[in-house]
Scaffold this active site. Structure first.
Site, PDB file in Angstrom:
ATOM      1  N   ASP A 114     -13.967   2.629  -5.496  1.00  0.00           N
ATOM      2  CA  ASP A 114     -12.608   2.727  -6.041  1.00  0.00           C
ATOM      3  C   ASP A 114     -12.507   4.001  -6.868  1.00  0.00           C
ATOM      4  O   ASP A 114     -13.509   4.579  -7.282  1.00  0.00           O
ATOM      5  CB  ASP A 114     -12.276   1.511  -6.916  1.00  0.00           C
ATOM      6  CG  ASP A 114     -10.850   1.581  -7.447  1.00  0.00           C
ATOM      7  OD1 ASP A 114      -9.927   1.804  -6.645  1.00  0.00           O
ATOM      8  OD2 ASP A 114     -10.640   1.467  -8.668  1.00  0.00           O
ATOM      9  N   SER A 115     -11.264   4.397  -7.127  1.00  0.00           N
ATOM     10  CA  SER A 115     -11.027   5.579  -7.954  1.00  0.00           C
ATOM     11  C   SER A 115     -11.405   5.341  -9.413  1.00  0.00           C
ATOM     12  O   SER A 115     -11.590   6.296 -10.160  1.00  0.00           O
ATOM     13  CB  SER A 115      -9.546   5.956  -7.870  1.00  0.00           C
ATOM     14  OG  SER A 115      -8.748   4.841  -8.249  1.00  0.00           O
ATOM     15  N   CYS A 167      -9.883   0.801  -3.051  1.00  0.00           N
ATOM     16  CA  CYS A 167      -8.741   1.585  -3.538  1.00  0.00           C
ATOM     17  C   CYS A 167      -7.673   1.695  -2.436  1.00  0.00           C
ATOM     18  O   CYS A 167      -7.965   2.164  -1.329  1.00  0.00           O
ATOM     19  CB  CYS A 167      -9.249   2.978  -3.914  1.00  0.00           C
ATOM     20  SG  CYS A 167      -7.980   4.080  -4.521  1.00  0.00           S
ATOM     21  N   ASN A 168      -6.454   1.284  -2.754  1.00  0.00           N
ATOM     22  CA  ASN A 168      -5.369   1.381  -1.774  1.00  0.00           C
ATOM     23  C   ASN A 168      -5.092   2.830  -1.400  1.00  0.00           C
ATOM     24  O   ASN A 168      -4.811   3.152  -0.243  1.00  0.00           O
ATOM     25  CB  ASN A 168      -4.086   0.770  -2.335  1.00  0.00           C
ATOM     26  CG  ASN A 168      -4.090  -0.738  -2.299  1.00  0.00           C
ATOM     27  OD1 ASN A 168      -3.526  -1.348  -1.401  1.00  0.00           O
ATOM     28  ND2 ASN A 168      -4.755  -1.351  -3.268  1.00  0.00           N
ATOM     29  N   THR A 169      -5.170   3.719  -2.392  1.00  0.00           N
ATOM     30  CA  THR A 169      -4.848   5.123  -2.142  1.00  0.00           C
ATOM     31  C   THR A 169      -5.843   5.731  -1.150  1.00  0.00           C
ATOM     32  O   THR A 169      -5.445   6.403  -0.186  1.00  0.00           O
ATOM     33  CB  THR A 169      -4.841   5.903  -3.476  1.00  0.00           C
ATOM     34  OG1 THR A 169      -3.883   5.296  -4.354  1.00  0.00           O
ATOM     35  CG2 THR A 169      -4.491   7.354  -3.264  1.00  0.00           C
ATOM     36  N   CYS A 190      -1.833  -2.054  -4.689  1.00  0.00           N
ATOM     37  CA  CYS A 190      -2.582  -1.228  -5.647  1.00  0.00           C
ATOM     38  C   CYS A 190      -3.559  -2.158  -6.355  1.00  0.00           C
ATOM     39  O   CYS A 190      -3.211  -3.299  -6.676  1.00  0.00           O
ATOM     40  CB  CYS A 190      -1.633  -0.578  -6.650  1.00  0.00           C
ATOM     41  SG  CYS A 190      -2.481   0.289  -7.996  1.00  0.00           S
ATOM     42  N   THR A 191      -4.763  -1.652  -6.591  1.00  0.00           N
ATOM     43  CA  THR A 191      -5.818  -2.473  -7.196  1.00  0.00           C
ATOM     44  C   THR A 191      -5.427  -3.085  -8.538  1.00  0.00           C
ATOM     45  O   THR A 191      -5.946  -4.117  -8.922  1.00  0.00           O
ATOM     46  CB  THR A 191      -7.057  -1.599  -7.462  1.00  0.00           C
ATOM     47  OG1 THR A 191      -6.645  -0.392  -8.114  1.00  0.00           O
ATOM     48  CG2 THR A 191      -7.775  -1.275  -6.175  1.00  0.00           C
ATOM     49  N   HIS A 192      -4.551  -2.407  -9.288  1.00  0.00           N
ATOM     50  CA  HIS A 192      -4.231  -2.862 -10.646  1.00  0.00           C
ATOM     51  C   HIS A 192      -3.189  -3.981 -10.683  1.00  0.00           C
ATOM     52  O   HIS A 192      -3.077  -4.691 -11.670  1.00  0.00           O
ATOM     53  CB  HIS A 192      -3.696  -1.691 -11.472  1.00  0.00           C
ATOM     54  CG  HIS A 192      -4.728  -0.688 -11.866  1.00  0.00           C
ATOM     55  ND1 HIS A 192      -5.484   0.002 -10.937  1.00  0.00           N
ATOM     56  CD2 HIS A 192      -5.125  -0.241 -13.089  1.00  0.00           C
ATOM     57  CE1 HIS A 192      -6.303   0.827 -11.573  1.00  0.00           C
ATOM     58  NE2 HIS A 192      -6.097   0.694 -12.883  1.00  0.00           N
ATOM     59  N   TYR A 202      -6.220   8.596  -8.603  1.00  0.00           N
ATOM     60  CA  TYR A 202      -6.103   9.266  -7.314  1.00  0.00           C
ATOM     61  C   TYR A 202      -4.650   9.216  -6.815  1.00  0.00           C
ATOM     62  O   TYR A 202      -4.245  10.046  -5.999  1.00  0.00           O
ATOM     63  CB  TYR A 202      -6.955   8.556  -6.258  1.00  0.00           C
ATOM     64  CG  TYR A 202      -8.460   8.807  -6.296  1.00  0.00           C
ATOM     65  CD1 TYR A 202      -9.096   9.441  -7.364  1.00  0.00           C
ATOM     66  CD2 TYR A 202      -9.253   8.383  -5.228  1.00  0.00           C
ATOM     67  CE1 TYR A 202     -10.471   9.626  -7.363  1.00  0.00           C
ATOM     68  CE2 TYR A 202     -10.624   8.584  -5.222  1.00  0.00           C
ATOM     69  CZ  TYR A 202     -11.227   9.206  -6.291  1.00  0.00           C
ATOM     70  OH  TYR A 202     -12.596   9.402  -6.280  1.00  0.00           O
ATOM     71  N   GLY A 203      -3.914   8.206  -7.275  1.00  0.00           N
ATOM     72  CA  GLY A 203      -2.594   7.923  -6.695  1.00  0.00           C
ATOM     73  C   GLY A 203      -1.543   8.996  -6.899  1.00  0.00           C
ATOM     74  O   GLY A 203      -0.498   8.976  -6.253  1.00  0.00           O
ATOM     75  N   GLU A 257      -4.081  -1.242 -17.484  1.00  0.00           N
ATOM     76  CA  GLU A 257      -5.278  -0.799 -18.205  1.00  0.00           C
ATOM     77  C   GLU A 257      -5.141  -1.025 -19.710  1.00  0.00           C
ATOM     78  O   GLU A 257      -6.123  -1.289 -20.402  1.00  0.00           O
ATOM     79  CB  GLU A 257      -5.576   0.671 -17.885  1.00  0.00           C
ATOM     80  CG  GLU A 257      -5.998   0.823 -16.436  1.00  0.00           C
ATOM     81  CD  GLU A 257      -6.737   2.112 -16.113  1.00  0.00           C
ATOM     82  OE1 GLU A 257      -7.072   2.869 -17.047  1.00  0.00           O
ATOM     83  OE2 GLU A 257      -6.972   2.355 -14.912  1.00  0.00           O
TER      84      GLU A 257
HETATM   85  N1  DGL Z   1      -7.096   2.383  -7.252  1.00  0.00           N
HETATM   86  C1  DGL Z   1      -5.779   2.958  -7.072  1.00  0.00           C
HETATM   87  C2  DGL Z   1      -5.071   2.261  -5.887  1.00  0.00           C
HETATM   88  O1  DGL Z   1      -5.335   1.109  -5.583  1.00  0.00           O
HETATM   89  C3  DGL Z   1      -4.931   2.895  -8.327  1.00  0.00           C
HETATM   90  C4  DGL Z   1      -5.363   3.860  -9.406  1.00  0.00           C
HETATM   91  C5  DGL Z   1      -5.308   5.312  -8.953  1.00  0.00           C
HETATM   92  O2  DGL Z   1      -4.192   5.858  -8.835  1.00  0.00           O
HETATM   93  O3  DGL Z   1      -6.361   5.880  -8.732  1.00  0.00           O
HETATM   94  O4  DGL Z   1      -4.245   2.849  -5.267  1.00  0.00           O
END
Ligand code: DGL
Length: 269
Positions: free
Chosen positions: A11-12, A74-76, A185-187, A43-44, A153
Site C-alpha cells: 500500500d501507499s 492500494c486502490n490507486t 479507497c483503503t481509508h 499516491y492518490g 488518519e
Molecule cells: N491507499 C490509497 C488508495 O487506496 C489512499 C491513500 C493515497 O492516496 O495514497 O487509493
C-alpha cells in the site's frame, strides 16, 4: 512455492491495513509481510507515471521477501499500476478493484453504482471498466473524495466535520439514484458508519478491502497454498517513521502493531 511462505501486502501508506485486518480475520494462520510507502503517501494525488514508478519499487521489494502471493491493497496502484506490479513481482497477485466491482454488480438492482476514491482512481475509470466488463448495462458514477483520507488518519470519522464533507461529496451520486456505493479507497472503511448514515438504508455499501480478502482466501485454498498454522505473524516495512505508522496504524488494523522496520526502496527501471 511453500504454503508457509508469507502473503505480501502493498500500500501507499497505512490504509492497506484495512485489508490486512480482514486477511487476519479470515486467515489467522497466514504470515503477512506488509509494505507501506509512508514517505511518499499519498499516491492518490500523483500522476499515473509516478504511481507506476513507485509501484514497481514496492513490488520488487516484496518479491525479494519470498512471498507466495501479493495483495495490492492500494486502490490507486490497483487502478493505474497493476500491470507494472506484475512485471516486477512474478507471484500470483490480486488488486482491490476487481473484487469490489464483482460485489457491486451482484448487489445493484437499480443498475446505478456509485464509486468513491482518490483523484487518481476516479480519473483512471478503472472501476467503470471493471464493472462494465462484467455488466455493460450498469451505469457507474464516480466521485473523488480527497478529504476522506486525512479525516480517517486524524481519527475524525464521526461528528459534524466528516458528516458535512460526506453530504457534499455524496449529493451528486445520490441524485443519480445509486443503490450501491463502492468504497474505492483503503481509508474509507473507517468512515463506513458515517457514509451509510448519509446514503440511507436503501444503499448497499461495498468495501473493497473485505471483498479482496475473501478472494485471497478462496484463491489460496483453491491452489492448495493456504497456511493452516494456528497463528501467523505479521511484519511491517515502512519508508518513514515507524512510530507514526504504529500510532495511526493500530486504529486501522484494530490490533497491536509490532515488528516495524524502516526501509529504503531501490529504484528500478
Ligand atoms: N491507499 C490509497 C488508495 O487506496 C489512499 C491513500 C493515497 O492516496 O495514497 O487509493
Amino acid at each position: 512455492m511453500s504454503n508457509s511462505a508469507p502473503i505480501g501486502v502493498f500500500d501507499s501508506g497505512i490504509g492497506g491495513l484495512t485489508v490486512v485486518s480482514e486477511l487476519m480475520r479470515l486467515m489467522p494462520g497466514e504470515d503477512i509481510v506488509y509494505l507501506g510507502d509512508t514517505a511518499r503517501v499519498p499516491y492518490g494525488v500523483r500522476s499515473p507515471d509516478t504511481v507506476r514508478r513507485y509501484a514497481a519499487e514496492g513490488a520488487s521489494f516484496l518479491r525479494d521477501r519470498g512471498i507466495k502471493f501479493l495483495v495490492v491493497a492500494c486502490n490507486t496502484v490497483s487502478a493505474v499500476g497493476l500491470d507494472e506490479v506484475a512485471r516486477h513481482c512474478d507471484v500470483p497477485l490480486v488488486g482491490v478493484i476487481e473484487p469490489g466491482a464483482r460485489a457491486a454488480v451482484a448487489a445493484s438492482k437499480a443498475g446505478h453504482v456509485g464509486v468513491i476514491g482518490t483523484e487518481a482512481t476516479i480519473t483512471s475509470r478503472a472501476y467503470v471498466k471493471a464493472i462494465n466488463d462484467i455488466d455493460s448495462s450498469v451505469k457507474v458514477h464516480g466521485n473523488a473524495c480527497p478529504l476522506f483520507v486525512p479525516l480517517a488518519e486524524e481519527g475524525w470519522t464521526e461528528g459534524e466535520v466528516p458528516r458535512l464533507a460526506a453530504e457534499r461529496y455524496l449529493e451528486g451520486l445520490k441524485a443519480h439514484g445509486i443503490d450501491v456505493l463502492v468504497l474505492g479507497c483503503t481509508h474509507y472503511p473507517l468512515l463506513r458508519p458515517m457514509l451509510a448514515l448519509v446514503m440511507g438504508k436503501d444503499t448497499s455499501i461495498i468495501d473493497s478491502a473485505s471483498e479482496t480478502a475473501r478472494e485471497v482466501r478462496d484463491t489460496l485454498e483453491k491452489d492448495g497454498l493456504a497456511n493452516e498454522a494456528e497463528q501467523g505473524r505479521a511484519s511491517f516495512f515502512v519508508t518513514d517513521s515507524p512510530e507514526k505508522f504504529q500510532s495511526v496504524g493500530e486504529r486501522f488494523l484494530k490490533h497491536n502493531i509490532k515488528d516495524i522496520n524502516k526501509v529504503v526502496l531501490k529504484e528500478v527501471c
